[in-house]
Each structure stands twice: as C-alpha cells, then as structure tokens.
Scaffold this motif. Structure first.
Motif, PDB file in Angstrom:
ATOM      1  N   SER A 304     -33.372  29.844 -24.193  1.00  0.00           N
ATOM      2  CA  SER A 304     -34.685  29.830 -24.835  1.00  0.00           C
ATOM      3  C   SER A 304     -34.625  29.158 -26.202  1.00  0.00           C
ATOM      4  O   SER A 304     -35.502  28.363 -26.561  1.00  0.00           O
ATOM      5  N   PHE A 305     -33.582  29.461 -26.962  1.00  0.00           N
ATOM      6  CA  PHE A 305     -33.420  28.892 -28.302  1.00  0.00           C
ATOM      7  C   PHE A 305     -33.316  27.362 -28.239  1.00  0.00           C
ATOM      8  O   PHE A 305     -34.002  26.646 -28.963  1.00  0.00           O
ATOM      9  N   VAL A 306     -32.474  26.866 -27.342  1.00  0.00           N
ATOM     10  CA  VAL A 306     -32.251  25.415 -27.246  1.00  0.00           C
ATOM     11  C   VAL A 306     -33.480  24.706 -26.688  1.00  0.00           C
ATOM     12  O   VAL A 306     -33.952  23.707 -27.234  1.00  0.00           O
ATOM     13  N   THR A 307     -34.022  25.248 -25.596  1.00  0.00           N
ATOM     14  CA  THR A 307     -35.138  24.566 -24.936  1.00  0.00           C
ATOM     15  C   THR A 307     -36.418  24.639 -25.763  1.00  0.00           C
ATOM     16  O   THR A 307     -37.274  23.756 -25.654  1.00  0.00           O
ATOM     17  N   ALA A 308     -36.565  25.684 -26.594  1.00  0.00           N
ATOM     18  CA  ALA A 308     -37.751  25.753 -27.457  1.00  0.00           C
ATOM     19  C   ALA A 308     -37.801  24.566 -28.409  1.00  0.00           C
ATOM     20  O   ALA A 308     -38.866  24.005 -28.670  1.00  0.00           O
ATOM     21  N   LEU A 309     -36.627  24.168 -28.920  1.00  0.00           N
ATOM     22  CA  LEU A 309     -36.573  23.015 -29.813  1.00  0.00           C
ATOM     23  C   LEU A 309     -36.889  21.724 -29.067  1.00  0.00           C
ATOM     24  O   LEU A 309     -37.565  20.833 -29.589  1.00  0.00           O
ATOM     25  N   LEU A 310     -36.402  21.615 -27.826  1.00  0.00           N
ATOM     26  CA  LEU A 310     -36.657  20.418 -27.029  1.00  0.00           C
ATOM     27  C   LEU A 310     -38.090  20.375 -26.503  1.00  0.00           C
ATOM     28  O   LEU A 310     -38.596  19.310 -26.153  1.00  0.00           O
ATOM     29  N   MET A 311     -38.718  21.554 -26.447  1.00  0.00           N
ATOM     30  CA  MET A 311     -40.042  21.661 -25.834  1.00  0.00           C
ATOM     31  C   MET A 311     -41.140  21.045 -26.688  1.00  0.00           C
ATOM     32  O   MET A 311     -42.223  20.722 -26.190  1.00  0.00           O
ATOM     33  N   VAL A 312     -40.886  20.877 -27.988  1.00  0.00           N
ATOM     34  CA  VAL A 312     -41.919  20.357 -28.880  1.00  0.00           C
ATOM     35  C   VAL A 312     -42.441  19.007 -28.389  1.00  0.00           C
ATOM     36  O   VAL A 312     -43.655  18.787 -28.286  1.00  0.00           O
ATOM     37  N   GLY A 313     -41.521  18.109 -28.060  1.00  0.00           N
ATOM     38  CA  GLY A 313     -41.923  16.781 -27.605  1.00  0.00           C
ATOM     39  C   GLY A 313     -42.696  16.816 -26.310  1.00  0.00           C
ATOM     40  O   GLY A 313     -43.700  16.096 -26.148  1.00  0.00           O
ATOM     41  N   PHE A 314     -42.264  17.657 -25.370  1.00  0.00           N
ATOM     42  CA  PHE A 314     -42.958  17.759 -24.088  1.00  0.00           C
ATOM     43  C   PHE A 314     -44.356  18.357 -24.266  1.00  0.00           C
ATOM     44  O   PHE A 314     -45.315  17.928 -23.609  1.00  0.00           O
ATOM     45  N   THR A 315     -44.466  19.354 -25.152  1.00  0.00           N
ATOM     46  CA  THR A 315     -45.770  19.962 -25.396  1.00  0.00           C
ATOM     47  C   THR A 315     -46.740  18.953 -25.997  1.00  0.00           C
ATOM     48  O   THR A 315     -47.919  18.888 -25.622  1.00  0.00           O
ATOM     49  N   LYS A 316     -46.254  18.132 -26.940  1.00  0.00           N
ATOM     50  CA  LYS A 316     -47.111  17.109 -27.542  1.00  0.00           C
ATOM     51  C   LYS A 316     -47.527  16.059 -26.519  1.00  0.00           C
ATOM     52  O   LYS A 316     -48.657  15.566 -26.540  1.00  0.00           O
ATOM     53  N   ARG A 317     -46.606  15.714 -25.608  1.00  0.00           N
ATOM     54  CA  ARG A 317     -46.881  14.635 -24.660  1.00  0.00           C
ATOM     55  C   ARG A 317     -47.750  15.078 -23.486  1.00  0.00           C
ATOM     56  O   ARG A 317     -48.695  14.385 -23.102  1.00  0.00           O
ATOM     57  N   TYR A 318     -47.423  16.247 -22.903  1.00  0.00           N
ATOM     58  CA  TYR A 318     -48.095  16.670 -21.674  1.00  0.00           C
ATOM     59  C   TYR A 318     -49.112  17.785 -21.887  1.00  0.00           C
ATOM     60  O   TYR A 318     -49.891  18.094 -20.983  1.00  0.00           O
ATOM     61  N   GLY A 319     -49.114  18.394 -23.059  1.00  0.00           N
ATOM     62  CA  GLY A 319     -50.033  19.492 -23.335  1.00  0.00           C
ATOM     63  C   GLY A 319     -49.389  20.841 -23.060  1.00  0.00           C
ATOM     64  O   GLY A 319     -48.593  20.990 -22.117  1.00  0.00           O
ATOM     65  N   PRO A 321     -50.612  23.721 -21.805  1.00  0.00           N
ATOM     66  CA  PRO A 321     -50.834  24.413 -20.528  1.00  0.00           C
ATOM     67  C   PRO A 321     -49.914  23.932 -19.404  1.00  0.00           C
ATOM     68  O   PRO A 321     -49.363  24.753 -18.658  1.00  0.00           O
ATOM     69  N   LYS A 322     -49.712  22.632 -19.253  1.00  0.00           N
ATOM     70  CA  LYS A 322     -48.878  22.126 -18.156  1.00  0.00           C
ATOM     71  C   LYS A 322     -47.422  22.525 -18.350  1.00  0.00           C
ATOM     72  O   LYS A 322     -46.739  22.935 -17.400  1.00  0.00           O
ATOM     73  N   VAL A 323     -46.924  22.398 -19.583  1.00  0.00           N
ATOM     74  CA  VAL A 323     -45.539  22.780 -19.857  1.00  0.00           C
ATOM     75  C   VAL A 323     -45.346  24.270 -19.626  1.00  0.00           C
ATOM     76  O   VAL A 323     -44.356  24.711 -19.035  1.00  0.00           O
ATOM     77  N   HIS A 324     -46.311  25.065 -20.058  1.00  0.00           N
ATOM     78  CA  HIS A 324     -46.215  26.514 -19.899  1.00  0.00           C
ATOM     79  C   HIS A 324     -46.221  26.904 -18.419  1.00  0.00           C
ATOM     80  O   HIS A 324     -45.444  27.770 -17.992  1.00  0.00           O
ATOM     81  N   ALA A 325     -47.073  26.275 -17.629  1.00  0.00           N
ATOM     82  CA  ALA A 325     -47.146  26.590 -16.197  1.00  0.00           C
ATOM     83  C   ALA A 325     -45.819  26.298 -15.502  1.00  0.00           C
ATOM     84  O   ALA A 325     -45.348  27.088 -14.662  1.00  0.00           O
ATOM     85  N   LEU A 326     -45.188  25.175 -15.831  1.00  0.00           N
ATOM     86  CA  LEU A 326     -43.897  24.836 -15.227  1.00  0.00           C
ATOM     87  C   LEU A 326     -42.838  25.864 -15.603  1.00  0.00           C
ATOM     88  O   LEU A 326     -42.076  26.341 -14.746  1.00  0.00           O
ATOM     89  N   CYS A 327     -42.788  26.234 -16.869  1.00  0.00           N
ATOM     90  CA  CYS A 327     -41.766  27.188 -17.338  1.00  0.00           C
ATOM     91  C   CYS A 327     -41.966  28.568 -16.714  1.00  0.00           C
ATOM     92  O   CYS A 327     -40.991  29.239 -16.349  1.00  0.00           O
ATOM     93  N   LEU A 328     -43.220  28.998 -16.571  1.00  0.00           N
ATOM     94  CA  LEU A 328     -43.477  30.288 -15.941  1.00  0.00           C
ATOM     95  C   LEU A 328     -43.053  30.283 -14.478  1.00  0.00           C
ATOM     96  O   LEU A 328     -42.524  31.290 -13.968  1.00  0.00           O
TER      97      LEU A 328
END
Length: 437
Positions: A304-319, A321-328
């Motif tokens: 969670s710690f590592v991927t949270a840092l990497l997730m910033v770019g994906f959240t900005k690019r794809y939004g 909701p989409k990133v959250h749905a995939l992770c859930l």
C-alpha cells in the motif's frame, strides 16, 4: 448559512507535503495496532468469535458521533493555535494514554472501555487532519496530498503489523504472556505506538503550521451562531445540501467498509484454521497465526505504501473512480483466495491485492470528495463522509453477530470469502460516481 470567501492557499513543495502528513504515521500506527491486535486481545481475555463484531463497535459508534461534530466545530474554530490544531493535540494525547494502558487490561470490559476512549481520540484527530490537508493545499495539489497521506497509512500500518515479529526477531520470546494472557510482544508494541502517536502529530504541526485566518474570515466566523445547537444545525444543513458525487459514493463505501471490517476482525482466525488447524486462542498455533497475520498485514501495508506513491500519476491520468474500481476488484480477489491457501508463503500473493485496495481506499475517495465539496465546509463534509464508513461497520458487525453460527457456519474463512464478494460490488458501485473536473 454565510459562506467564507476562499482564496487558493500557496503551493507547497513535495517535502512540505510529506512533512505535513507525518502525523498520519502516528495516527495510523494506532489504527494498525487495533486492526491486528484487538480481536486477539479480546480472545486472550475470554471472548467468543461470534461476539467480536460487537466488542469492536467502539470505532464505528464513536466515529458516527464524534467525527461530524468535530468536523463542524473545527470549521468554526478561530483559536490562536489554528482551526484544526487544537483537535490534533487533544486527540493525540488521549490516544497515546489509551495505547499505554490497553495491554494491561485485566478483563474484557476494561479492554472494551479503553478501545472506546482510543477510538474517540483517533476520531477527534482524523477528520480535522484531513480537512487541514485540504485547507493547506490548492486544489491541484489535493491528489498528491491525499495519496501521500495514504502512503503514510501504508507505512504506519506496515510497522504496526510487523512490530511483534520484529520484537521476536530482536530476541523477545513470543510465548511470554502476562497474567491476562496478553503476550509481552503485544504490550511492547502498544508502548511504541503510544510514543509515535503524539510525537508525529507534534512534528507535522511544527513543520507545516496552519495558515492564519484572514481578518474577514474571522469576522464572518464570529458572526455565525455558536454552540451545540448551531453545530448540529450545520451538520443537518450539510447533509441536506450534500453534493451529488458524495451521495453516489455512499453505495461504494457501504460495500468496501463492510468488507474491510470483516477482514480485520477475522483474518487471524481464518489463518489459524487454514494453516494451524486450531480455533483455541490459548494455543501456540493461534499465537503463531497472529504473528503470521502481522507479517501478511505488514506486507500488504508495505504494498500500500509503495503503490500509493505510484498511484498519483494513474489517478491524474485516468481519474480516481476508475483507479479505485480496479484496486477494489484486486482486493476482493485477494480476500477470496486467502482462506483457500494452506502454505504461509503463498499468502503473500493475495495480500498484494489487499494492499492495492487499501492504498486506494485511503487516498482516492478523498480525492473524489475534495473535488466535490465547497472548501468552506470541508471539515463538516469530511466528518459526514466518515458516516459512510462507520454505518457499514456497524451494519456489518450486526450481520456477522447474528449469522456467524448459521450462514457462515461458525467458520471465519467463510466471512473472508464473502468480504471478497463485497469488494467487487464496491468496485462496480464506484464506476457510477461522477466527479467534477
């Protein structure tokens, strides 16, 4: 209601954003200890598995009562120490005292009472802290602000879950227990948590203090009605005027938090059965299962710690909701497969999915929320948003207590598998959320 004028706060460097979130390390270390150790502590003191959800109701109930009120109060606070800072400090001190006392509990009632105080203290700190991040950052920095906060959640809970195993590695005997059957490694872990809880909060507010309110803002706040009645009225008005995206997130939060509550309460018991074939909380096998869960929990929180840092770019690019749905979805798959595995090493594979889900849960919903609510009501809406967490936890606790011996056949592995299904339902609900650009 009179709204405050709002100008965008100055941009902060990444170093400043990191330092303002250091306090989340202590706050989430405390939550990590609760998630990994409270159910075993109850079992050491004689609790039955079916009663665990009722004994763990302290968090949901105190969150339901405390967070909306504290959030609304912090919106209206004009203290010379800041709007949010007084709540940070009071909550952190009470949290530390409760952590120091918890492993000395001599009876179930004592442990349950201390958990109520501990959760109330954490809740006093939590929502003003989230509002502080929103206050201190311009909107285009909300994503890195909340995702870095999520990263600290992962780091803190990694440490909290792994602390008993680290102490064993340093030479402490895992089988040494006190008169209350609570292992010494648990006691020392809570002592460490008590120190970290208050020291990290103090660091954050020292290094990145709140911005002072402008004279105009102070005047408008002073003109508003004060007191309990005015606070409750503000909460009711905020609920009535709740933005549509926030309403859409309610269904998502229902499924994801019911699933997380069941996972935390029963994963140690599931591992005890699948790896050590025991349900006896006084057995060596059960204590080994708690240690294994600590290692698995530490691993998924590291993910969670590592991927949270990497997730910033994906959240900005794809939004978000989409990133959250995939992770859930990946988290749900992990929860489904954990009870099927009978080899410790293989448990780390589904834990990756759980870690991805947890990283997103602690970051992306708050990105969605911060984009959807008016800045002058951030505190009260953060508190109300917490109701979307605590109500599912309360409902889930009631369901398990009533159905554990029948529908779930008295087997915690079945609870975990259903948790996985609920996570996938949460993913589908997330795709319905329409967040403003």
């Amino acid at each position: 209601m009179t709204h405050l004028s709002h100008t965008s706060p100055p941009r902060l460097s990444i170093s400043q954003i990191v330092q303002m979130n250091v306090g989340f390390l202590g706050l989430q270390f405390s939550f990590g200890l609760q998630q990994s150790s409270m159910s075993p502590i109850y079992s050491y003191l004689g609790a039955q598995e079916a009663t665990l959800p009722l004994l763990n109701l302290a968090g949901p109930i105190t969150g339901l009562l405390v967070q909306p009120i504290v959030g609304a109060m912090s919106d209206r606070t004009t203290s010379r120490y800041g709007r949010r800072t007084p709540y940070f400090l009071v909550g952190a001190i009470l949290c530390s005292l409760s952590l120091f006392a918890m492993p000395y509990s001599s009876a179930l009632w004592m442990a349950a009472a201390l958990l109520w105080i501990l959760d109330a203290a954490n809740n006093v700190t939590m929502e003003p802290y989230r509002a502080y991040v929103s206050d201190r950052l311009p909107k285009d920095q909300h994503a890195p602000g909340y995702i870095i906060q999520s990263a600290f959640t992962g780091l803190a809970q990694t440490l909290a879950y792994l602390m008993p195993s680290i102490l064993v590695w340093l030479g402490m005997n895992k089988d040494t227990v006190g008169d209350n059957h609570i292992p010494q490694i648990t006691l020392v872990s809570f002592m460490i948590g008590g120190v970290i809880s208050v020291s990290t909060i103090v660091w954050s507010i020292w290094r990145v203090p709140e911005l002072p309110l402008a004279a105009e803002q102070k005047a408008r706040l002073a003109a508003q009605k004060q007191g309990v009645a005015a606070t409750l009225q503000e909460i009711w008005l905020a609920i009535r005027e709740m933005p549509v995206p926030m309403r859409q997130m309610a269904c998502m939060k229902l499924f994801q938090w019911m699933a997380m509550g069941w996972y935390w309460q029963y994963v140690s018991y599931s591992i005890a059965r699948s790896l050590f074939d025991t349900s006896d909380p006084t057995s060596t096998g059960f204590r080994d299962a708690v240690l294994v869960n600590g290692q698995i929990g530490g691993f998924y929180n590291a993910v969670s710690f590592v991927t949270a840092l990497l997730m910033v770019g994906f959240t900005k690019r794809y939004g978000a909701p989409k990133v959250h749905a995939l992770c859930l979805t990946l988290s749900g798959m992990g929860m489904w497969f954990i009870p099927q595995i009978q080899t410790q090493a293989w448990l780390f594979l589904p834990a990756i999915g759980v870690g991805l889900g947890w990283a997103s849960i602690m970051g992306n919903p708050y990105v969605m929320l911060a984009r959807s609510v008016p800045p002058e009501r951030t505190g009260v809406y953060m508190g109300i948003f917490n109701m979307f967490i605590v109500i599912p936890l309360l409902l889930g606790g009631f369901i398990v207590n009533q159905l554990y011996d029948t529908v779930f056949a008295g087997d915690p592995r079945n609870v975990l598998m259903v948790s996985g299904v609920l996570m996938v339902c949460a993913a589908l609900a997330t795709l319905r959320v329409k967040v403003p650009d």
